[in-house]
Write a protein that holds these residues in place. Structure first.
Motif, PDB file in Angstrom:
ATOM      1  N   SER A 177      -0.225  -1.703  -0.839  1.00  0.00           N
ATOM      2  CA  SER A 177      -1.208  -1.284   0.161  1.00  0.00           C
ATOM      3  C   SER A 177      -1.277   0.238   0.274  1.00  0.00           C
ATOM      4  O   SER A 177      -2.360   0.812   0.447  1.00  0.00           O
ATOM      5  N   GLU A 178      -0.133   0.896   0.155  1.00  0.00           N
ATOM      6  CA  GLU A 178      -0.135   2.355   0.208  1.00  0.00           C
ATOM      7  C   GLU A 178      -0.848   2.935  -1.015  1.00  0.00           C
ATOM      8  O   GLU A 178      -1.598   3.916  -0.921  1.00  0.00           O
ATOM      9  N   VAL A 179      -0.616   2.351  -2.190  1.00  0.00           N
ATOM     10  CA  VAL A 179      -1.294   2.803  -3.403  1.00  0.00           C
ATOM     11  C   VAL A 179      -2.804   2.628  -3.272  1.00  0.00           C
ATOM     12  O   VAL A 179      -3.580   3.543  -3.614  1.00  0.00           O
ATOM     13  N   TYR A 180      -3.236   1.478  -2.793  1.00  0.00           N
ATOM     14  CA  TYR A 180      -4.678   1.230  -2.650  1.00  0.00           C
ATOM     15  C   TYR A 180      -5.310   2.299  -1.765  1.00  0.00           C
ATOM     16  O   TYR A 180      -6.373   2.849  -2.082  1.00  0.00           O
ATOM     17  N   ASN A 181      -4.664   2.624  -0.662  1.00  0.00           N
ATOM     18  CA  ASN A 181      -5.218   3.628   0.237  1.00  0.00           C
ATOM     19  C   ASN A 181      -5.227   5.022  -0.393  1.00  0.00           C
ATOM     20  O   ASN A 181      -6.177   5.780  -0.221  1.00  0.00           O
ATOM     21  N   SER A 192       2.846  -2.171   7.215  1.00  0.00           N
ATOM     22  CA  SER A 192       3.764  -1.378   6.387  1.00  0.00           C
ATOM     23  C   SER A 192       5.094  -1.179   7.097  1.00  0.00           C
ATOM     24  O   SER A 192       6.168  -1.188   6.473  1.00  0.00           O
ATOM     25  N   GLU A 193       5.040  -1.007   8.421  1.00  0.00           N
ATOM     26  CA  GLU A 193       6.273  -0.802   9.182  1.00  0.00           C
ATOM     27  C   GLU A 193       7.148  -2.042   9.176  1.00  0.00           C
ATOM     28  O   GLU A 193       8.389  -1.950   9.067  1.00  0.00           O
ATOM     29  N   ILE A 194       6.534  -3.226   9.265  1.00  0.00           N
ATOM     30  CA  ILE A 194       7.299  -4.474   9.204  1.00  0.00           C
ATOM     31  C   ILE A 194       7.930  -4.642   7.830  1.00  0.00           C
ATOM     32  O   ILE A 194       9.080  -5.094   7.701  1.00  0.00           O
ATOM     33  N   GLN A 195       7.210  -4.269   6.778  1.00  0.00           N
ATOM     34  CA  GLN A 195       7.784  -4.364   5.432  1.00  0.00           C
ATOM     35  C   GLN A 195       9.015  -3.471   5.310  1.00  0.00           C
ATOM     36  O   GLN A 195      10.021  -3.853   4.691  1.00  0.00           O
ATOM     37  N   LYS A 196       8.960  -2.294   5.907  1.00  0.00           N
ATOM     38  CA  LYS A 196      10.126  -1.395   5.883  1.00  0.00           C
ATOM     39  C   LYS A 196      11.307  -2.019   6.634  1.00  0.00           C
ATOM     40  O   LYS A 196      12.464  -1.878   6.215  1.00  0.00           O
ATOM     41  N   ASN A 197      11.018  -2.692   7.731  1.00  0.00           N
ATOM     42  CA  ASN A 197      12.086  -3.381   8.465  1.00  0.00           C
ATOM     43  C   ASN A 197      12.743  -4.456   7.600  1.00  0.00           C
ATOM     44  O   ASN A 197      13.971  -4.601   7.579  1.00  0.00           O
ATOM     45  N   ILE A 198      11.904  -5.228   6.896  1.00  0.00           N
ATOM     46  CA  ILE A 198      12.427  -6.292   6.031  1.00  0.00           C
ATOM     47  C   ILE A 198      13.274  -5.688   4.910  1.00  0.00           C
ATOM     48  O   ILE A 198      14.383  -6.154   4.620  1.00  0.00           O
ATOM     49  N   ILE A 199      12.759  -4.643   4.291  1.00  0.00           N
ATOM     50  CA  ILE A 199      13.479  -3.992   3.194  1.00  0.00           C
ATOM     51  C   ILE A 199      14.816  -3.454   3.685  1.00  0.00           C
ATOM     52  O   ILE A 199      15.869  -3.671   3.061  1.00  0.00           O
ATOM     53  N   ALA A 200      14.785  -2.754   4.814  1.00  0.00           N
ATOM     54  CA  ALA A 200      16.016  -2.183   5.362  1.00  0.00           C
ATOM     55  C   ALA A 200      17.020  -3.274   5.718  1.00  0.00           C
ATOM     56  O   ALA A 200      18.230  -3.130   5.475  1.00  0.00           O
TER      57      ALA A 200
END
Length: 382
Positions: free
Chosen positions: A324-328, A366-374
């Protein structure tokens, strides 16, 4: 890792590419203006089997693995994102739960019609007070005899106005937190089920999101999806499974933007030379190309892991975040290189730019994905 596609998938991929480029692209501006995908396009999509990508052959689907699905999603992502979302939401979160967690009876009852595109699927988790904080659901489900009675409101539900079959999360035991959530298969004809207000959005014209209102909605006990109390776990599985597919759709859009931008930069003349000759422009295009190829490699790696049955909680979250970050980023550079034309609604760049923004929000911010990754990294390093 082997990302090579079988001859059957290559053949289907070419067919989807031809369909997208000749049929869907021809009505992209019509979709944008009318906020509606033409019925003819939907019918042709059914004939191609696009509504059955995630459904096994035993239930009239194509039975394609994740690598193969991503190859097709990449082609679908190269056109109007409203159309892309109709197909993607149905073949992703709209059907995956029933495929992976449904009983044999549920699969035989629902999947064939969904595979043929006769019935569209949707996924209903988000509520006014429970988006990223999914465990804060208020929709209740109380068992009464051979039925559950559901009450509550869902919103931002993709495909809500088109869908016939909904995977819905509700609280069956409020004292157990996340372990008190159960998932249900709900038909739009069930008593007490209503589609509410359709939301007006920044982008994704032709893909409709709306409220779902449950007022003493009667759901048979046999429509519990998975086990009671496993709804939150089911939701996480459904969302994680779809992240490689979502990234592939983003990849298709990014490749389209790169193609349009590189071509325009060769044709647009400034200071007596194509703007591609100006270093500032060529560097932006080079950065776009690096992002596209990085996303392509990451997407197919995670897709391969899914096909191998590997655990991909961390990798899927990384991919959702990165894709999603790349697309933006790619969409932003495409507008910049095109200049004023990139900002005009008569050209596709402006549309892709608006459509890209939601990818950092839906199916997990994106913030939730960072939580999952962390959280996964914390376990690995403990």
């Amino acid at each position: 890792m082997d990302f090579r596609l079988s001859e059957d998938i290559q053949f289907l991929k070419k067919g989807v590419r031809d369909f997208v480029q000749t049929e869907v692209e021809a009505v992209a501006m019509q979709i944008e203006q009318e906020d509606k995908i033409p019925d003819r396009i939907k019918e042709m999509s059914k004939e191609l089997g696009l509504f059955g990508l995630s459904i096994p052959e035993a239930y009239d689907g194509l039975g394609i693995g994740m690598v193969g699905k991503c190859a097709l999603y990449e082609e679908i992502g190269a056109t109007h994102n409203g159309y892309t979302t109709l197909i993607g939401a149905h073949t992703g979160i709209g059907t995956v739960g029933i495929v992976e967690m449904g009983t044999e009876e549920q699969k035989r009852k629902y999947l064939p019609a969904m595979a043929r595109g006769e019935k569209i699927g949707a996924f209903a988790l988000t509520e006014p007070g429970a988006g990223s904080h999914a465990t804060n659901l208020k929709t209740s489900a109380v068992k009464k005899g051979d039925k559950y009675i559901l009450n509550g409101t869902k919103h931002y539900i993709t495909n809500a106005t088109e869908a016939d079959i909904f995977t819905v999360m509700a609280v069956t035991d409020p004292d157990k937190g996340a372990k008190g959530i159960t998932s249900f298969i709900i038909e739009k004809e069930f008593p007490g089920f209503h589609v509410g207000a359709v939301e007006r959005k920044m982008g994704l014209r032709g893909s409709h999101s709306a409220e779902i209102i449950l007022e003493d909605c009667e759901v048979p006990v046999e429509n519990v999806l998975g086990e009671e109390g496993q709804g939150y776990v089911n939701a996480l599985k459904i969302l994680a499974n779809g992240r490689a597919g979502l990234a592939a759709r983003n990849l298709g859009s990014c490749q389209k933007l790169l193609d349009l931008t590189a071509t325009y930069a060769q044709e647009r003349i400034q200071f007596d030379v194509p703007i591609f000759e100006h270093q500032a422009v060529s560097h932006m295009i080079a950065e776009m190309a690096v992002d596209v190829e990085s996303l392509r490699s990451f997407t197919y790696r995670v897709a391969w892991m899914v096909d191998e049955g590997m655990k991909v909680i961390k990798e899927a979250a990384m991919l959702k975040l990165f894709g999603s970050e790349v697309y933006n980023r790619v969409a932003d550079k495409a507008v910049q290189v095109h200049g004023g034309i990139g900002y005009i609604a008569d050209y596709p760049i402006e549309r892709f730019f608006r459509d890209a923004r939601i990818t950092r929000i839906y199916e997990g911010t994106s913030e939730i994905q960072k939580n999952i990754i962390a959280g996964q990294l914390k376990k690995e390093y403990s």
